[in-house]
Design an enzyme around this catalytic site. Structure first.
Site, PDB file in Angstrom:
ATOM      1  N   ARG A  27       0.998  -1.157  -0.302  1.00 12.92           N
ATOM      2  CA  ARG A  27      -0.138  -0.184  -0.302  1.00 12.92           C
ATOM      3  C   ARG A  27       0.804   0.956  -0.180  1.00 12.92           C
ATOM      4  O   ARG A  27       1.763   1.344   0.480  1.00 12.92           O
ATOM      5  CB  ARG A  27      -0.886   0.042   1.461  1.00 12.92           C
ATOM      6  CG  ARG A  27      -1.603  -1.305   1.031  1.00 12.92           C
ATOM      7  CD  ARG A  27      -3.089  -1.541   2.539  1.00 12.92           C
ATOM      8  NE  ARG A  27      -3.798  -1.803   2.252  1.00 12.92           N
ATOM      9  CZ  ARG A  27      -3.276  -3.736   3.475  1.00 12.92           C
ATOM     10  NH1 ARG A  27      -2.337  -3.872   4.235  1.00 12.92           N
ATOM     11  NH2 ARG A  27      -4.155  -4.700   3.015  1.00 12.92           N
ATOM     12  N   HIS A  85      -2.561   2.315  -6.390  1.00 10.49           N
ATOM     13  CA  HIS A  85      -3.081   1.473  -6.469  1.00 10.49           C
ATOM     14  C   HIS A  85      -3.700   0.212  -7.573  1.00 10.49           C
ATOM     15  O   HIS A  85      -3.026  -0.758  -6.597  1.00 10.49           O
ATOM     16  CB  HIS A  85      -4.871   1.647  -5.475  1.00 10.49           C
ATOM     17  CG  HIS A  85      -5.297   0.642  -5.026  1.00 10.49           C
ATOM     18  ND1 HIS A  85      -5.176   0.010  -3.731  1.00 10.49           N
ATOM     19  CD2 HIS A  85      -5.662  -0.716  -5.745  1.00 10.49           C
ATOM     20  CE1 HIS A  85      -5.324  -1.054  -3.176  1.00 10.49           C
ATOM     21  NE2 HIS A  85      -6.285  -1.677  -4.861  1.00 10.49           N
ATOM     22  N   ARG A 132      -0.099  -2.589  -6.871  1.00 13.84           N
ATOM     23  CA  ARG A 132      -0.184  -2.787  -6.326  1.00 13.84           C
ATOM     24  C   ARG A 132      -1.941  -4.288  -6.166  1.00 13.84           C
ATOM     25  O   ARG A 132      -1.112  -5.327  -6.191  1.00 13.84           O
ATOM     26  CB  ARG A 132      -1.806  -2.533  -4.457  1.00 13.84           C
ATOM     27  CG  ARG A 132      -1.492  -3.605  -3.788  1.00 13.84           C
ATOM     28  CD  ARG A 132      -2.542  -3.182  -2.418  1.00 13.84           C
ATOM     29  NE  ARG A 132      -3.055  -3.535  -1.453  1.00 13.84           N
ATOM     30  CZ  ARG A 132      -3.023  -4.367  -0.648  1.00 13.84           C
ATOM     31  NH1 ARG A 132      -1.669  -4.420  -0.246  1.00 13.84           N
ATOM     32  NH2 ARG A 132      -3.560  -4.975   0.295  1.00 13.84           N
ATOM     33  N   HIS A 139      -3.998  -9.279   3.849  1.00 21.26           N
ATOM     34  CA  HIS A 139      -4.682  -8.988   3.587  1.00 21.26           C
ATOM     35  C   HIS A 139      -5.678 -10.137   5.090  1.00 21.26           C
ATOM     36  O   HIS A 139      -4.865 -10.184   5.781  1.00 21.26           O
ATOM     37  CB  HIS A 139      -6.105  -9.622   2.893  1.00 21.26           C
ATOM     38  CG  HIS A 139      -5.229  -8.776   1.396  1.00 21.26           C
ATOM     39  ND1 HIS A 139      -5.181  -9.818  -0.071  1.00 21.26           N
ATOM     40  CD2 HIS A 139      -5.780  -7.197   0.288  1.00 21.26           C
ATOM     41  CE1 HIS A 139      -5.081  -8.885  -0.906  1.00 21.26           C
ATOM     42  NE2 HIS A 139      -5.516  -7.555  -0.506  1.00 21.26           N
ATOM     43  N   TYR A 148      -7.889 -12.146  -7.055  1.00 20.18           N
ATOM     44  CA  TYR A 148      -6.284 -12.123  -7.999  1.00 20.18           C
ATOM     45  C   TYR A 148      -6.787 -13.440  -8.496  1.00 20.18           C
ATOM     46  O   TYR A 148      -6.228 -13.739  -9.781  1.00 20.18           O
ATOM     47  CB  TYR A 148      -5.793 -11.571  -6.658  1.00 20.18           C
ATOM     48  CG  TYR A 148      -5.497 -10.681  -6.322  1.00 20.18           C
ATOM     49  CD1 TYR A 148      -5.357  -9.070  -7.122  1.00 20.18           C
ATOM     50  CD2 TYR A 148      -6.250 -10.303  -4.642  1.00 20.18           C
ATOM     51  CE1 TYR A 148      -5.615  -8.173  -6.667  1.00 20.18           C
ATOM     52  CE2 TYR A 148      -6.167  -8.752  -4.394  1.00 20.18           C
ATOM     53  CZ  TYR A 148      -6.156  -8.448  -5.626  1.00 20.18           C
ATOM     54  OH  TYR A 148      -5.947  -6.363  -5.523  1.00 20.18           O
TER      55      TYR A 148
END
Length: 205
Positions: free
Chosen positions: A39, A152, A155, A178, A187
């Site tokens: 992040r 972002h 990422r 996460h 993903y």
């Protein structure tokens, strides 16, 4: 959770164009963001002491994050260093060999020798505010033909690549920091869809 075009990652070609069109002292930041999937607040709080190098790959430890809060002053006092976003966000992440070399070169050229030296500092040596980053990010994404690409999305790119190379949901959770397995599994779904697309193209050669 961000969805849709906001997090649709760049292609490999677009990422290469973006990287080639940012200033030299910012290229490692783009590369590290894309391959670590950190992040923004994690990335911009990284310091030399958070880096371990075994000569082939670099291991990065995330134990802090930084948040910008406007109105506290005119300088570094606007940046608040604290815990990362979640308990799971404290983690260690290996960079691939190529990205490790980019960061290794950056450390040698642009980062002070002190343990607390920021890896990706603003030109004044302090933390890099995202609006300052946009000065080089906007022209680079325009050059890649992706004018709406968000930071972002890097990422997103990193986690998608990890999934495409066989990462399990648990491994994706660990790498991305996460706390929700549904986020990590997104993903895997993207990676599987990409495999389907590539398989379909095989007959059209």
């Amino acid at each position: 959770v961000r969805t849709g075009k906001e997090t649709e990652g760049p292609t490999d070609t677009e990422l290469a164009i973006i990287t080639a069109n940012v200033p030299d002292h910012r290229r490692a930041m783009v590369t590290a963001a894309a391959w670590s999937a950190f992040r923004y607040g994690e990335l911009t709080e990284l310091r030399r002491k958070d880096i371990e190098d075994d000569g082939e790959q670099i291991l990065i430890t995330v134990s802090r994050g930084v948040t910008y809060i406007a109105g506290r002053g005119t300088g570094e006092e606007n940046f608040i260093i604290g815990e990362p976003k979640t308990a799971q966000s404290k983690r260690q992440v290996w960079l691939p060999p190529g990205a490790s070399q980019v960061l290794r070169d950056h450390l040698a050229k642009y980062v002070g020798p002190e343990d607390d030296a920021l890896l990706f500092a603003a030109d004044n040596g302090g933390h890099l505010k995202q609006s300052w980053l946009n000065r080089f990010w906007y022209p680079a994404r325009e050059a890649a033909g992706r004018p709406n690409l968000t930071w972002h999305s890097l990422r997103h790119y990193g986690l998608t690549q990890y999934a495409r190379n066989g990462a399990t949901a648990a491994e994706l959770m660990a790498r991305g920091g996460h706390s929700n397995i549904k986020t990590a599994m997104r993903y895997q779904d993207i990676a599987q869809d990409r495999d389907r697309q590539l398989a379909a193209r095989m007959e059209n050669r």
